[in-house]
Every structure is written in structure tokens, then in C-alpha cells.
Design a protein around this motif. Sequence first.
Motif, PDB file in Angstrom:
ATOM      1  N   LYS A   1       0.857  -1.182   0.000  1.00  0.00           N
ATOM      2  CA  LYS A   1       0.000   0.000   0.000  1.00  0.00           C
ATOM      3  C   LYS A   1       0.892   1.231   0.000  1.00  0.00           C
ATOM      4  O   LYS A   1       2.053   1.171   0.391  1.00  0.00           O
ATOM      5  CB  LYS A   1      -0.874   0.047   1.265  1.00  0.00           C
ATOM      6  CG  LYS A   1      -1.791  -1.132   1.433  1.00  0.00           C
ATOM      7  CD  LYS A   1      -3.116  -0.887   0.735  1.00  0.00           C
ATOM      8  CE  LYS A   1      -4.065  -2.053   1.001  1.00  0.00           C
ATOM      9  NZ  LYS A   1      -4.995  -2.269  -0.099  1.00  0.00           N
ATOM     10  N   VAL A   2       0.287   2.331  -0.447  1.00  0.00           N
ATOM     11  CA  VAL A   2       0.971   3.607  -0.316  1.00  0.00           C
ATOM     12  C   VAL A   2       0.378   4.306   0.897  1.00  0.00           C
ATOM     13  O   VAL A   2      -0.826   4.559   0.938  1.00  0.00           O
ATOM     14  CB  VAL A   2       0.793   4.484  -1.571  1.00  0.00           C
ATOM     15  CG1 VAL A   2       1.472   5.834  -1.367  1.00  0.00           C
ATOM     16  CG2 VAL A   2       1.345   3.790  -2.801  1.00  0.00           C
ATOM     17  N   THR A   3       1.196   4.548   1.894  1.00  0.00           N
ATOM     18  CA  THR A   3       0.714   5.244   3.082  1.00  0.00           C
ATOM     19  C   THR A   3       1.337   6.629   3.127  1.00  0.00           C
ATOM     20  O   THR A   3       2.563   6.755   3.084  1.00  0.00           O
ATOM     21  CB  THR A   3       1.084   4.472   4.361  1.00  0.00           C
ATOM     22  OG1 THR A   3       0.637   3.126   4.222  1.00  0.00           O
ATOM     23  CG2 THR A   3       0.445   5.111   5.574  1.00  0.00           C
ATOM     24  N   ALA A   4       0.486   7.644   3.174  1.00  0.00           N
ATOM     25  CA  ALA A   4       0.991   9.016   3.191  1.00  0.00           C
ATOM     26  C   ALA A   4       0.980   9.547   4.618  1.00  0.00           C
ATOM     27  O   ALA A   4       0.058   9.267   5.386  1.00  0.00           O
ATOM     28  CB  ALA A   4       0.146   9.901   2.297  1.00  0.00           C
ATOM     29  N   ILE A   5       2.026  10.279   4.955  1.00  0.00           N
ATOM     30  CA  ILE A   5       2.069  10.951   6.257  1.00  0.00           C
ATOM     31  C   ILE A   5       1.916  12.441   5.980  1.00  0.00           C
ATOM     32  O   ILE A   5       2.753  13.027   5.279  1.00  0.00           O
ATOM     33  CB  ILE A   5       3.392  10.665   6.980  1.00  0.00           C
ATOM     34  CG1 ILE A   5       3.579   9.156   7.151  1.00  0.00           C
ATOM     35  CG2 ILE A   5       3.421  11.357   8.335  1.00  0.00           C
ATOM     36  CD1 ILE A   5       4.927   8.757   7.717  1.00  0.00           C
ATOM     37  N   ILE A   6       0.821  13.012   6.460  1.00  0.00           N
ATOM     38  CA  ILE A   6       0.590  14.432   6.191  1.00  0.00           C
ATOM     39  C   ILE A   6       0.547  15.202   7.513  1.00  0.00           C
ATOM     40  O   ILE A   6       0.508  14.614   8.594  1.00  0.00           O
ATOM     41  CB  ILE A   6      -0.719  14.671   5.402  1.00  0.00           C
ATOM     42  CG1 ILE A   6      -1.929  14.177   6.204  1.00  0.00           C
ATOM     43  CG2 ILE A   6      -0.667  13.983   4.050  1.00  0.00           C
ATOM     44  CD1 ILE A   6      -3.260  14.643   5.638  1.00  0.00           C
ATOM     45  N   GLY A   7       0.529  16.507   7.374  1.00  0.00           N
ATOM     46  CA  GLY A   7       0.492  17.357   8.553  1.00  0.00           C
ATOM     47  C   GLY A   7       1.159  18.680   8.248  1.00  0.00           C
ATOM     48  O   GLY A   7       1.866  18.790   7.245  1.00  0.00           O
TER      49      GLY A   7
END
Lengths: 253, 281
Positions: free
Chosen positions: A35-41
Motif C-alpha cells: 500500500k501507499v501510506t501518506a504521512i501528512i500534517g
Amino acid sequence: MRLSYSYALEAKALSVFYGDNKAVDEVSYGFKRNKVTAIIGPSGCVKSTLMRAMNRMHDFVPEVKIEGSLWYESEDIYDQRANPVLVRKKIGMVFQKPNPFPKSIAKNIVWGPKINRMSKNYKELIESSLKRAALWDEVKHRLEESALSLSGGQQQRLCIARSIAMDPDIILMDEPCSALDPKSTASIEELILTLREKYTILIVTHNMQQARRISDEVLFMYEGRLVESGDTEQMFENPRIGQTHDYIRGKFG
Amino acid sequence: MQVRMVTNSIFKGFCFLSTFTAVAILVMLLYHLFLKGTSHLDLDFLNSFSSRRPGRAGIKAALWGTLWLIGLTSLFALPLGVATAVYLEEYAEKSRLTRLLEINIANLAGVPSIIYGLLGLAIFVRFLGFDRSLWSGSLTLSLLILPVIIVASQGAIRSVPLSIREASFALGAQKWQVVLFVVLPAALPGILTGAILSLSRAIGETAPLIIVGAVGYMRFIPQTPNDDFTALPLQIYDWASRPQSGFHDIAASGILVLLAILLLFNLNAVIIRQKLQRYPS
């Protein structure tokens, strides 16, 4: 062994300290395979800090301390017996600014496998890695030219090809498009979507639209803590927590 | 307003005059040398030994001695200097002790060369028993240029961008592999420039070689590092201190050869820097 463990990588109460300052505060999350897991913030180094903890890139900064555990293939990579070099072979990294070696395109690809005495057939490795990074057609006639002669977007794809050549399980990407123009960004995003079939991808991005376009799951970080995580569509359509909602709607950040 | 304009032009004029003076003195020196030295400058001069008659004297022994010294000195000083710089930059803890060490190394670069000569006399000639051989000469010169090589190499290593170190670590490289295969190649232009410039300083040194017992008059080429030696600056010094004016002329010829070698060295440094410079920032 691989299949018995459900996550590609799992953080358990993972904290990162700069001196006494707790930059990442007890993050727990299981990153799913392929999976592609994005970390945003919002801005601040916390997202990158978390990502650099994933393949022990903090080892070189003496004032950084890590607490908690990070599980890869049923092993805690912060265990005393764990070998950080082996960890980094299996968990590759692509950086914010393209950083090819000042060597030829071909040498960039084979550098990692060579020092780790991995492959024998370098010619094939160069071709397959570059093909997977969607760069082969553009550079196949100039493999001996300096990697620094490539454009920024091509350089970044070369860096992706370079980590692919190591045959990793996981590829960490730390804002891989932040130094690129929109066209190169689009090509990298397209590439990430195809890479998902073979690799688990973690990507830090400050660009919410990008997270939405390419990720399967999203982690929303705020002030060092994991505020909310989940399926990308659900996170963007109806986040459960007000803070996430406000950030995604652009009320702060 | 008027006053400021005048001050401006006075200052500009002063700076110009300073530059002009320096260049003019250099030109005069070179003119003088060429006038006196060129008449003797031929292959025979390069290929004959020193003699009691200035017309038949040459620099064969001195030229070979200098080449031996360059070779041996770089053999000793380069690996030692670069390795020291690698240790200080890459491995040593950034403690006060390290800092003190670095300051001392930088200060050593400014110590007068004759002091190194005395050190060489005590250690290499007497204590280690190398006598007045090429060993003593080249080891003494190595000590002399070691601080400069270390400081230059440190600077070059420090300027290798963090990003490519990180790239190599992320590919599963060990520290030594990063240093040997990434940092040092990228730092090479800076290291070589420093090394060449310091070597050219060593070539011109006279005082420490006199102290460790290099000879002024020699009629053979050193065959091994155990042999006695002379060097170009010594040969020049020897000739220049004789009363006959014929020797003064060939001293000028010797200086021209020495200058040519130095120029070649510095040119090399420039070319290497231009060619290998891969990180503009």
C-alpha cells in the motif's frame, strides 16, 4: 515468515527525541503491505523525523534518541541485536532533494548492490531498475553520462531506481516531489502508483492533494502526535476528528 | 560630497599602487633571472653534475634529488595527512580535546621550516639513524607539509554534501564504505589541490634540508633512499654563495628550472580543480 506477519512495518509507541525535546510522541501504526501510506500534517520537521526513524537514519545524529519499537519481519529494528545496515538494505529511502552520486547513471544504480556484493548481472539490474522507475527509455542511450546531467525529475527517478536496485521491501519517500516542477511531480506520482504492486511505500508529503491522489492510507500528524489515520477516501471525505477536518479543509497549516 | 569623492579615488589609487608594486617587483626579478640565466639553460645544464668550473656545471644531481624528495615526501605525507583528516572529520568525537588538536595542527602549519629541520635532525638523522640520507630529507619535509595537507583535506571532506552521505547509508553502506567510496572521491579535488600546493612549498625549502645534512656538491644520482642527496634550492644556494660571478649566472639558471617545476605543479593544481570540481556549491 513474511506472510505470518500482517504488516510490512509496525511502529509501537515510537518516540523520537532531539535532546530533551520529544519530537515524535508515541506513534503506533501498522503499515500495510503493498500500500501507499501518506504521512501528512503542517510544516515542521516531525513527519520527516518520523520517517527517518523507519530505517535508522537517525543513527548518525548523536543527540537523537529513540524509544518504543519498530517491527519489521517479526524483529524490532531498534533491538540491540538488530543490524542497521541490513535494515537499510531492506528499507530504502528517497530524499527530499534528488541526491544522485556524482557518477554515471549506470554507476548510480549498481553502487548499492556492488558494495553489498548482491547481484552479478549488473547489466540486467541496471535495465530492470531503470525500467521499473520509468526512466529507461529516456536514458538507455546515455547510461555512461553523469547523473548530474539529468533534469531534477529524472534525477529523482534515478534515485528511486537506485533504491529499487537494492530489491527492498519498503521504500520510504521523504517529500520526493517538493523540489520538482508539476510535470516531473506528475511522473513521479504515476510511478509511485505502479511501484505499489511490488513494494510497500511510505511517503511524507505536505501536499494534501498529492496524498489524496496517490495514497491508500493516510496518517495525520500534528505536533508530534498521530492524530488520525485511516483509509484515504474516508479521511478526506469525513474525518472523525475536528483537527483533521480543519487541516484537510485548509483552515490551518 | 567632494571630499568623499577624493577619499574614494585616493583609496583606489593606493590599492592599485600596492598591486602594481608587487607585480613590478616580480617582473623585475624575472627579467633579471632571464637575463642572467637563459644563456646557460640547455640540455647539458640539466644533464651534467656540478663542477668547479661554472661553464661545465649542471643540476643533474640536484634535479634528481628534488624528484626523489617530491616522490618520497608525497608517499609519506599524503596517506598520513588524508587519513588524519578522515579520522578528525569522520570518526573523532567533537570534544574539546579534538578541538584542541585541530587548533594545534593549524598552528603547526605556521611553524618556521628550520624548526622542522632541527626536529628532523634529532629524530631521523640521529635517533633513527637515517643519517644524511633521502629518508631523513623526505621525512622531514613530510612533517613540514603534513599540517597543511591535514587542514586542506579536512576542509575538502567537510564540504562534501550531507545528502550524498545519506544516500549511501540508505543503500546499506557501512561507514567505511561511505568514507572510502563516496566522501573521499568527492573530496579529491580539494585534497589534491592542497597536497600539490604544499608539495610545491616543500620543493622550495632549503633550510630544513641543510640542517638534516643534504650536501651542496654531489657527482652522482641517488640510487636508493639510503643515499646522500642534494636538491635544487640547495644547489642554487651553494652556487649563489660562491664568489665567482659565473656561478651566480648558473644559480639564476637553476632558479629558472625550479620556478618552471613550481609553475607546472601549480598549473596541475588548477587543472585538477577545474576538471574534478563536481559540486559547485
